[in-house]
Structure formats: structure tokens, C-alpha cells
Design a protein around this motif. Sequence first.
Motif, PDB file in Angstrom:
ATOM      1  N   ARG A 120       0.811  -1.224   0.000  1.00 52.41           N
ATOM      2  CA  ARG A 120       0.000   0.000   0.000  1.00 52.41           C
ATOM      3  C   ARG A 120       0.845   1.275   0.000  1.00 52.41           C
ATOM      4  O   ARG A 120       0.322   2.375   0.127  1.00 52.41           O
ATOM      5  CB  ARG A 120      -0.978  -0.016   1.184  1.00 52.41           C
ATOM      6  CG  ARG A 120      -2.037  -1.115   1.085  1.00 52.41           C
ATOM      7  CD  ARG A 120      -2.869  -1.017  -0.210  1.00 52.41           C
ATOM      8  NE  ARG A 120      -3.494   0.278  -0.336  1.00 52.41           N
ATOM      9  CZ  ARG A 120      -4.688   0.588   0.190  1.00 52.41           C
ATOM     10  NH1 ARG A 120      -5.359  -0.334   0.835  1.00 52.41           N
ATOM     11  NH2 ARG A 120      -5.185   1.799   0.044  1.00 52.41           N
ATOM     12  N   ARG A 146      -1.178  -2.188  -4.235  1.00 55.92           N
ATOM     13  CA  ARG A 146      -1.834  -3.469  -4.528  1.00 55.92           C
ATOM     14  C   ARG A 146      -2.686  -3.891  -3.346  1.00 55.92           C
ATOM     15  O   ARG A 146      -2.339  -3.669  -2.200  1.00 55.92           O
ATOM     16  CB  ARG A 146      -0.783  -4.555  -4.814  1.00 55.92           C
ATOM     17  CG  ARG A 146       0.102  -4.262  -6.008  1.00 55.92           C
ATOM     18  CD  ARG A 146      -0.646  -4.059  -7.308  1.00 55.92           C
ATOM     19  NE  ARG A 146      -1.449  -5.185  -7.715  1.00 55.92           N
ATOM     20  CZ  ARG A 146      -1.317  -5.811  -8.876  1.00 55.92           C
ATOM     21  NH1 ARG A 146      -0.399  -5.421  -9.765  1.00 55.92           N
ATOM     22  NH2 ARG A 146      -2.098  -6.825  -9.187  1.00 55.92           N
ATOM     23  N   ARG A 147      -3.829  -4.528  -3.657  1.00 53.54           N
ATOM     24  CA  ARG A 147      -4.750  -5.011  -2.627  1.00 53.54           C
ATOM     25  C   ARG A 147      -4.132  -6.170  -1.842  1.00 53.54           C
ATOM     26  O   ARG A 147      -3.457  -7.019  -2.411  1.00 53.54           O
ATOM     27  CB  ARG A 147      -6.055  -5.459  -3.288  1.00 53.54           C
ATOM     28  CG  ARG A 147      -7.055  -6.054  -2.317  1.00 53.54           C
ATOM     29  CD  ARG A 147      -8.289  -6.548  -3.054  1.00 53.54           C
ATOM     30  NE  ARG A 147      -9.023  -5.426  -3.640  1.00 53.54           N
ATOM     31  CZ  ARG A 147      -9.986  -5.577  -4.556  1.00 53.54           C
ATOM     32  NH1 ARG A 147     -10.313  -6.782  -4.993  1.00 53.54           N
ATOM     33  NH2 ARG A 147     -10.617  -4.525  -5.024  1.00 53.54           N
ATOM     34  N   ILE A 148      -4.419  -6.154  -0.539  1.00 54.65           N
ATOM     35  CA  ILE A 148      -3.986  -7.240   0.349  1.00 54.65           C
ATOM     36  C   ILE A 148      -5.045  -8.344   0.407  1.00 54.65           C
ATOM     37  O   ILE A 148      -4.749  -9.531   0.325  1.00 54.65           O
ATOM     38  CB  ILE A 148      -3.800  -6.694   1.791  1.00 54.65           C
ATOM     39  CG1 ILE A 148      -2.741  -5.605   1.840  1.00 54.65           C
ATOM     40  CG2 ILE A 148      -3.481  -7.806   2.780  1.00 54.65           C
ATOM     41  CD1 ILE A 148      -1.389  -6.096   1.476  1.00 54.65           C
ATOM     42  N   HIS A 149      -6.288  -7.909   0.622  1.00 54.46           N
ATOM     43  CA  HIS A 149      -7.412  -8.827   0.827  1.00 54.46           C
ATOM     44  C   HIS A 149      -7.484  -9.847  -0.319  1.00 54.46           C
ATOM     45  O   HIS A 149      -7.426  -9.467  -1.491  1.00 54.46           O
ATOM     46  CB  HIS A 149      -8.720  -8.021   0.918  1.00 54.46           C
ATOM     47  CG  HIS A 149      -9.872  -8.836   1.393  1.00 54.46           C
ATOM     48  ND1 HIS A 149     -10.308  -8.793   2.696  1.00 54.46           N
ATOM     49  CD2 HIS A 149     -10.654  -9.721   0.756  1.00 54.46           C
ATOM     50  CE1 HIS A 149     -11.320  -9.628   2.830  1.00 54.46           C
ATOM     51  NE2 HIS A 149     -11.556 -10.196   1.663  1.00 54.46           N
ATOM     52  N   LYS A 151      -5.384 -12.114  -1.126  1.00 61.71           N
ATOM     53  CA  LYS A 151      -4.099 -12.577  -1.659  1.00 61.71           C
ATOM     54  C   LYS A 151      -3.560 -13.743  -0.823  1.00 61.71           C
ATOM     55  O   LYS A 151      -4.058 -14.037   0.253  1.00 61.71           O
ATOM     56  CB  LYS A 151      -3.097 -11.412  -1.686  1.00 61.71           C
ATOM     57  CG  LYS A 151      -3.515 -10.269  -2.601  1.00 61.71           C
ATOM     58  CD  LYS A 151      -3.375 -10.621  -4.067  1.00 61.71           C
ATOM     59  CE  LYS A 151      -4.068  -9.627  -4.981  1.00 61.71           C
ATOM     60  NZ  LYS A 151      -3.502  -8.290  -4.944  1.00 61.71           N
TER      61      LYS A 151
END
Length: 328
Positions: A120, A146-149, A151
Amino acid sequence: PHAKPLVTVTRKLPDIVETRMRELFNARLNIEDAPLSREQLEKAVAESDVLVPTVTDRIDADLIGKAGPKLKLIANFGAGVDNIDVDAAHQRGIMVTNTPNVLTEDTADLAMALILAVPRRLTEGATIISEDNQWQGWAPTWMMGRRIHGKRLGIIGMGRIGQAVAHRAKAFGLSIHYHNRKPVNPGIEEELEATYWDSLDQMLARMDIVSVNCPHTPATFHLLNARRLNLMKPEAYIVNTARGEIIDEAALAKVIEEGGIAGAGLDVFENEPAVNPKLLNRPNVVLLPHMGSATIESRTEMGEKVVINIRSFIDGNPPPDRVLPGDV
Ligand code: 8YV
């Protein structure tokens, strides 16, 4: 009554711990906090009953060979004992203890903070404002991370800290994968909905984020070498809060430079306090100065553990945190 044992502590510890040590022991403290020279360490092992080193002291076989007849315990201030030649100590009849558990949650917090910070772009964003406010204003395509959720997180070393990272990451919507010498017990695996990978290579190739949480031992030195780092996806990130030596730092710098992975969050380095210059000044690399257990609470409780280990030993009881050669 026995004379109080001479306990040499190599670095400054929290005041409350030093006060307790003064009460209980003939404590030789390091108020100045300058790391002891080799000569000072040699004098310490020659004269003391107990040595309390930290990660910044190299207690190798050569130094242990210079131990005097009184030295019977090396009570490490720290969980990792890669600074100590545990085999050499054992052979000379010197016990080694460490300070596990009390730093688990804080170290896992720092790993989670890096897992969030790198993708982030937290330090990048913070720097833009804090260095004379370079912020030009909001824009739809600016500072996209980039999204974490959703992954995949691959944890290397599913011990106490690895599991604590897994709990946090699960709450953030990551799926948990891990590589370990052996699978953890099925109850823990089920609770974390964790997938065990016997093959580190196969796991590395599939993960979005990799977190290093294993100890540094001869078996894990440069576990992440150039070949393995190159197995990772170009969109993947790596986070290390364990020990720098587990990753070949020069190889990591090269992989990052070449865009072989997307970024890294590092709290530990191969030759602390030196850092590979190629890792510096990169927006996708977050560097921290070995702060995993750096809370007032952890450092105080680590000191309290050292005191408990020393007292147990002196009273003739088994210290709670004994480290055996087979453990490392
Ligand atoms: C300390 C650590 O900062 O416990 C460990 O293994 O790395 C940290 O908690 C340091 O090692 C204390 O010696």
C-alpha cells in the motif's frame, strides 16, 4: 549464604530490569550502552558466573573457549540464539537460555505492518507529505498500490511468531500458506485454514506475499538465495522480521533492481547495521532498524525472563527457557 553471582550484561536494559538485577545479583551493567569490545567480552566470560548477551554480541566457540571456571550460564536477551555457539557452550557445560513468547505478538505486529506498508506504499506516501509537503493533490490514478485482501501469504517458519502473523493476516482476508520442517498440528492448521507446502520452491512460485519467520540456523542460512528468489512472481512481495542471514541480501537487492519481485519490507539485515546500498532509496522497499521486539513491554518482559532464567539456574532448578543444541 552464597555470594551473589557475578552477572555481566553486555548492553543497557530497561531501568526496571537493571534495578531488579542490582537487587538480586552482583550485576555488572553497561550503563553507557556501547557494545563491548572483544577484549571486554573475553574478560566478561573469564570472570563472570553468568553472561547476558544480545544480538549484537558474537559469542562464538573461540570466545567460549576463553570462559573461566565460574561461567555456567549464558542467558541471552533475545529469542534468536544465532549469536551464540550453543554447541560449543554445551560441550563446556555452559547452559544457554533465551527469551521466547514475550516478544511474539509485537514481532508479528511488525511483520503485519510491513505486509500492509509495502503493497500500500505507506512510507512512500508519508514521505511525500512529511518532506516539505510535496503533495500536489488527489488524483484518480495516483499512489495506487496493490490489494492485500484475498491474496496468498506464504509463511516460512510456522512457529510461535509465524502463527501469530497467520492469525493477523487471516483477519485481513489473506489465505494462509506455510512451509515448515513439518506440518503444525491439525487443530492449528484448521483454525488458520492454512495450507502446508512441503516444497518451499513450489510455495514461493505461488505466493503474493512471503513472510520470513524461521530462526537463523546453518540449515536456513541463505534459504532464500538467488535461485529461490527468482521463483517468485514479479508481483510478489517479501517481508523479513526474522534474521537477515536467511535471505541472500545481495541477491535480493539484484532481484528487486531487476523487477523480479515487486518490493520488500525488511526489519533485519545480513550485516547489521550495514544495509546493502542497492536496497536504499527505493520506494518499493521499506527498511526498519531491527525493531520487531522494540516495545517497552516486550523489552521489559524479555529482561524479566532473563532474570527468571538466571534465578532458576542459581536455585538449582531448570530454567524455563533452556536452549539445547538440538533446538538450533
Ligand atoms: C532483539 C530479536 O531485538 O529476540 C530476538 O531474536 O531479534 C529481538 O528481539 C534482539 O535479538 C535482542 O538481542
